[in-house]
Every structure is written in C-alpha cells, then in structure tokens.
Design a protein around this motif. Structure first.
Motif, PDB file in Angstrom:
ATOM      1  N   ARG A 133      23.177   2.149 -15.827  1.00  0.00           N
ATOM      2  CA  ARG A 133      24.011   2.354 -17.013  1.00  0.00           C
ATOM      3  C   ARG A 133      24.828   1.099 -17.320  1.00  0.00           C
ATOM      4  O   ARG A 133      24.987   0.708 -18.472  1.00  0.00           O
ATOM      5  N   THR A 134      25.325   0.477 -16.231  1.00  0.00           N
ATOM      6  CA  THR A 134      26.103  -0.745 -16.424  1.00  0.00           C
ATOM      7  C   THR A 134      25.258  -1.825 -17.086  1.00  0.00           C
ATOM      8  O   THR A 134      25.714  -2.518 -17.990  1.00  0.00           O
ATOM      9  N   LEU A 135      24.026  -1.958 -16.617  1.00  0.00           N
ATOM     10  CA  LEU A 135      23.130  -2.947 -17.227  1.00  0.00           C
ATOM     11  C   LEU A 135      22.908  -2.647 -18.697  1.00  0.00           C
ATOM     12  O   LEU A 135      22.999  -3.534 -19.550  1.00  0.00           O
ATOM     13  N   ALA A 136      22.619  -1.381 -18.987  1.00  0.00           N
ATOM     14  CA  ALA A 136      22.370  -1.005 -20.383  1.00  0.00           C
ATOM     15  C   ALA A 136      23.607  -1.310 -21.220  1.00  0.00           C
ATOM     16  O   ALA A 136      23.531  -1.956 -22.261  1.00  0.00           O
ATOM     17  N   ARG A 137      24.759  -0.890 -20.705  1.00  0.00           N
ATOM     18  CA  ARG A 137      26.013  -1.140 -21.425  1.00  0.00           C
ATOM     19  C   ARG A 137      26.205  -2.631 -21.705  1.00  0.00           C
ATOM     20  O   ARG A 137      26.644  -3.033 -22.768  1.00  0.00           O
TER      21      ARG A 137
END
Ligand code: ADP
Ligand code: MG
Ligand code: MG
Ligand code: MG
Length: 652
Positions: A133-137
């Motif tokens: 999720r952090t990467l996507a964000r």
C-alpha cells in the motif's frame, strides 16, 4: 482476473462457433495436466493473498471523491519503480507485484513471492500488505489514495464520479445508462467480456438490490436518477419495461460487480487429495466469512438493504439466456443453469478415494457447461500438451467462492485452492487478520481432519443469508454439529487435550498430514438433516457449549501444535481477537460502520441517498482510519495505530 493474452478478440457470433473447440481442447489440456501431475506429492505450504484497491481522487474544492482512471499510467510507473527496489527491500520483502483489474480505477497487489509455512512468514503478512500500500501511495498523485473499500458508493450516480469525467452515453460494450465505457480496463479482454456477456444473454445484465427504507425514503421507491427515456441502444427501454424494479436500486452493467474489490487467498496443497480436502473444507466457511467481512452497503448512491457485493457481482456477469435461467422452456439452449458464472460452488469433491475421478470429472464438467466469452483469433489452435490456455479460459470465467487451481504446465507449482468470498477490509491490519485466520483454519482442517460437510443447498442458503443487512449479528447459518472425527474435539492448552503432547512442536506450519482414516465399512450415516443445525456467527466462530469449540477454538488447538514464541503468540492473539470481536458483535463489520456513518452524517436526509458530500466525507474518514489519524473504537481495537505506524525499515 484471468489471462491477458494479446490479440484480436472474436465477436460473440464467432466465439460461439469455436466454443466447442475451446471446451474440448480445454478438457484435453486439463487431462494432460491430470495425467502428468495427479501423483505429484509432497509440495510444501506456499500461500499468498490478493488485495484489490480502488484509486480515489479527492477534490477538496468541490468536496467530491471520484475514481481516478489512471490505472495504465499508475501500473506502468509501479512496474518500472519496483524494478529499482532491490536495494530497499534487503529486509527480505520480495518486490511485490501489481496487477491490472477490471475497473480502470483498480489495482491488485500480491506479495512478490508466496509466503511459506513459517510462523515468521505468517506474521509478516501485515507488513507485506502495508509495504504494498505504501508503494502504491507513493506513486499516486498527492490527492489520490489507494482505497480498500469493497464498492465505490457513488459508482454510476448522477454527477461526476470519475476523473476525468466521461459521459455514459457511449458505453458501447455494456450499453449502461450509468457507467461510461471508460470505466473499464481498455485491454481487449475486458470490453469484450462485457459485450459478449450482454450478447450471449440477449439483453443487458439487470441487478436489483432492495433499497434500505429509512424514515423519509419515498414509498414506493422509484429511482429518480434512472434516465428512463434515454434510448440510444436497442435494449435501453428495458429499464422502463420492467428491468428496474420498484423499491430497488437498479444496476445494468458488468462494472458494478467486477468493479468491486475483494480479498483472496491461495494455498498450495501437499497433493491433489489434500487440495480437494481443503476445497471441501472451506466451502461451508465461504458464506460465514462473507457475512463477517461484509463491507458494501452503498450502491449507486443509495443505502441498500444488503451489506455485501456477492449478488451484485453474480448479476453483473450473468450471461445465461432466458431459457438457461428457466424463464422459458428449453428450445435453443442445452441446459437450464441454476447459477450465474459467478456464484458459490456447485458441489463438493467428497472424501472417498474412489470419488476423486468421479467427482473430479463432475467438477470440471460443471465448469465446462459454460461457453468461453473471450477468444483471441491468434490462439485458437494450441498444443494441448504444452498449453493450458483453453482450460484457463473457461476456468478463469467461472468465478466461485472456491477455485481449484491445477498446476500450470511447465512449472514447479502444485495443486492449489483459492478462497474467494471475503470482502476487502479498510485496513491492512484487518486484511492480515483475516488472512492469518483462514491460513490457520486451513491447517486445522487438514491437521485434525475437520469435517464441515453440509448439503450444498444449505451453503447456498447461507450465501443468501450472509448478504443481508447486519447478517453477522442477526442471522443464523446452517453449520455442521459434529465437525471433529469421532466427536473428539481437539482442545487448546490447559484442558485435557487430545492433541498429542509428546509430539514435538512444529516450527513451521506443515502441509502434508496423514490422510484421514476411512473406516472399512464406511462412515455410519444417520439422516443428513441431523448432521447440521442453525447457528449464529458468534457460535460458529467462538464456540457453543462444551461440544463445539468454535473455529477459533479449533485454531487455538492447532496453534498448540506449533512452536511459537510469546511475542509471536501475542501477535497471533491480536489478529484472532479481531475475528472474535467481529463475530460476537463487540466490533462492527465495515458495512455496519459505513451505514452508521451515513445515517449519522449531518447532511443525511434519512431518505437513503448518499450524496456527493456524504460520500466525500466517508472516503476521507476511511483514509484517516487507515492512516490511524481517526479513532473508531467500534470498528477497530483501541491499539490500532495506523498503516504508517508499522513502517520500520519499509517506510518511504
Ligand atoms: P489469480 O488472480 O489467478 O487468483 P494471482 O497471481 O493474482 O492469481 O494471485 C495468486 C496468489 O497465489 C498470490 O498471492 C501468490 O503469492 C500466491 N502464490 C503464488 N505461487 C503460489 C504457489 N505455488 N502456491 C500457493 N500460492 C501461490
Ligand atoms: Mg483480482
Ligand atoms: Mg489476481
Ligand atoms: Mg485470485
């Protein structure tokens, strides 16, 4: 999501002509796999999750939350970025994979490599999910967020719900009155699927969900937002001619269902026998977990009387003709088919050794009553020994609660089972908790030979009950009374335990367990109706009386067979406690929480309408919950500190 081969998709008329060819070669391809790999044995536990996100863009000026249609750009960026991540992920998190999905606003992520049976892996799931999720964000625009909400509340509502805006007047694939063509992933597979489902069926899909009747909801409720008189396509008068029911929310396109997000889990089994044991064992669990994870009470801008996506997705890909649906006598079609391509499974594999061939054939036969929907002209002729494309074509458009995944040709991968009923949760803490719960339950099923069999008709009834408003607290579900062989429940520590104390504890969750003993004279059988009763979710999960320890009791007994540290135990406890509390009602399901949010919003007029403003505030709230900046003690445990808190070495 299925194969994404490149090529020229056939029209429906041409697809029909090659349907028998695809089917018969698909079965040949399966038989080649079967012949080669039916005795494959000893595969270790490998497993992984899939999480689907919708990318939402927040427009603070107009107070609107919209779906961002930048999937292609975002995925291109993510895949180039993840290729450069090797330095950052020394911390043993394999570089994750991001996949496209049906909606042009959707992303799917999976761990870069599957988890093993180690406890360390089991307890790294949340960190892995958060990293994804952090990467996507990180690679979204500052006003975009990756949201794990099952359904987008204002998909198909009047006004602007996509960025950029597209008018639904040219929805050439779906002919929808509400969703523009551009809502769909542009890869040829998706518009073709959409159009061919409509053509095969002979009309647009028609989904009607009961409206949630609030104090000021007009009765009868006749949806004022349906453009009744618009008739650009031949089928459009359908809404006017009865496809849209009074007192219901009407939806007319594949995107309403396939545009939903869910949480799926795939397990590699030791061998094909264990794969079918796991498959059968998890079938009755499907509806229970659907009710418990319920997260989608709002559809096309209205509060509905259901909490889950299931029937919407089923209706959104229901390609059966009127004859197949049993509305007209069979004349042109071959079978009356009771279910959509997306539904709960049709039947069990059953446990007797002889049954593997019989039930195996039936399993495949049931999948193969369906026509292929998307065929690329370049790939019609294949070498059936080398390829499984035609098999996968049919397999990947049978969307059921469980999927039996045979090993792909030319790969070391074994027989796998996928658990598909759960709705995605707003936070990765919850998603991880459900993943840990199902993983441990899968081990308990294999290790204790648990028997959850109930008639499939009762599983179907449970699926229908699971979707109702507040079902996890208000409904009862059919469940087997005696789930342990010989009536001998394994009990967790402290009690006089049939779990073998002398056996050394496992540091790793095993995959290969001794096959169940089947008594020579078969299992004594009473009347089938006496094998099950109706139970609340609280009883099913947390136990009932002395005789049934609950799924959690069984899981704790299984954990007793593992060598886990105090620290690991407390982490497992925190996940399982979420499940316990969701089941006993001391924490709300996401659906109930969302419904309450709307109903207590100052702008809510008690008329079932979820306005643009309420939607915006809801999406902001969900994002704040995920980040841990908004406390919601009725939804999450008090010690939840947010998706960014557990960053450690993985924070940006
Ligand atoms: P699909 O969309 O067809 O269900 P995905 O590739 O999106 O498949 O997801 C498959 C999941 O299975 C991923 O979480 C992946 O980590 C996991 N996985 C990969 N290989 C194996 C394996 N050998 N056994 C079990 N699970 C696996
Ligand atoms: Mg998916
Ligand atoms: Mg997938
Ligand atoms: Mg999947």
């Amino acid at each position: 999501m299925g194969l994404l081969s490149a090529g020229t998709p056939l029209s429906w008329d041409d697809t029909k002509k090659v349907a028998d060819h695809i089917r018969s070669h698909g079965i040949t391809q399966f038989l080649h796999i079967w012949d080669r790999l039916k005795d494959k044995n000893g595969d270790e536990l490998l497993w992984g999750d899939e999480i689907e996100y919708m990318v939402v863009v927040l427009d603070d000026k107009t107070k609107n939350a919209k779906l961002s249609l930048r999937q292609t750009e975002i995925l291109t960026k993510l895949s180039s970025i993840v290729n450069n991540l090797s330095l950052e992920t020394e911390d043993a998190i394999a570089i994750p994979t991001f996949h496209p999905e049906y909606g042009r606003y959707m992303l799917e992520s999976t761990p870069g490599s599957p988890f093993t049976g180690s406890i360390t892996d089991l307890l790294s799931v949340e960190k892995n999910m958060r990293y994804r999720r952090t990467l996507a964000r990180r690679y979204l625009k500052p006003n975009e967020i990756p949201l794990t909400l099952t359904s987008f509340p204002r998909l198909g509502s009047p006004g602007q719900f996509t960025e950029p805006y597209h008018n639904p007047h040219d929805a050439v694939s779906s002919h929808s009155l509400f969703l523009p063509e551009q809502i769909t992933n542009p890869h040829a597979r998706f518009p073709t699927l959409t159009a061919n489902i409509r053509r095969r069926r002979g009309s647009k899909v028609a989904i009607n969900l009961p409206i949630f009747v609030d104090e000021k909801t007009p009765r009868p409720f006749i949806d004022p937002t349906i453009p009744w008189d618009r008739s650009i396509y031949a089928e459009d008068p359908e809404a006017k001619n009865g496809a849209a029911l009074p007192d219901h929310i009407y939806m007319d396109a594949m995107g309403f269902g396939m545009g939903c997000c869910c949480l799926q889990l795939t397990y590699q089994a030791c061998n094909v026998s264990d794969a079918r044991r796991l498959y059968d064992g998890l079938i009755p669990i499907g509806p229970i977990m659907l009710a418990l994870t319920a997260g989608s009470p709002i559809w096309r801008g209205f509060l509905s009387d259901v909490d889950c996506r299931w029937n919407v997705v089923a209706g959104s890909v229901d390609d059966r003709t009127v004859e197949e649906r049993g509305l007209k006598p069979l004349e042109h079609d071959r079978f009356k088919i009771p279910k959509s391509r997306y539904d709960s499974v049709d039947f069990l594999w059953l446990l007797t050794p002889a049954s593997i061939i019989v039930y195996g054939s039936m399993h495949i036969a049931h999948l193969f009553i369906r026509d292929p929907l998307v065929v690329f002209s370049e790939t019609i002729d294949q070498d059936d020994k080398e390829s499984s494309d035609h098999f996968e074509n049919i397999q990947s458009t049978n969307w059921q609660t469980l999927r039996f995944k045979p090993p792909p040709p030319k790969s070391p991968i074994g027989w796998r089972v996928e658990f598909r009923s759960m709705e995605v949760q707003m936070t990765d803490y919850e998603n991880a908790a459900y993943a840990v719960f199902i993983t441990l339950l899968s081990r308990a099923i294999l290790s204790f030979n648990l028997n959850f069999y109930i008639p499939i008709s009762k599983v179907d009834e449970n699926m229908s009950r699971a979707q109702g408003r507040g079902a996890s607290q208000s409904e009862k579900f059919y469940f087997r009374k005696d789930v342990c062989p010989g009536g001998n429940s394994p009990k967790s520590s402290g009690s006089s335990s049939p779990v073998d104390e002398s056996r050394p504890k496992d540091r790793k969750m095993r995959n290969c367990f001794p096959p169940p003993e089947i008594p020579e004279n078969g299992v004594p059988k009473g009347p089938v109706e006496e094998e099950y009763s109706e139970m609340t979710i609280h009883e099913i999960i947390n136990g009932k009386g002395d005789s049934y320890p609950g799924l959690l009791g069984l899981i704790w007994a299984y954990i007793d067979t593992l060598d886990v540290s105090q620290q690991e135990l407390s982490k497992i406890h925190s996940y399982l406690d979420l499940i316990r509390r969701r089941a006993n009602g001391s924490l709300l399901t996401p659906a109930t929480w969302v419904r309450n949010f709307v109903r207590t919003h100052p702008a809510y007029a008690h008329d079932s309408v979820v306005t643009q403003e309420i939607n915006y505030d809801l999406i902001v709230a969900v994002d704040e919950i995920e980040r841990g900046v908004r406390n919601v003690a009725d939804l999450l445990p008090e010690d939840y500190t947010g998706g960014e808190a557990d960053g450690g070495s993985i924070s940006p």
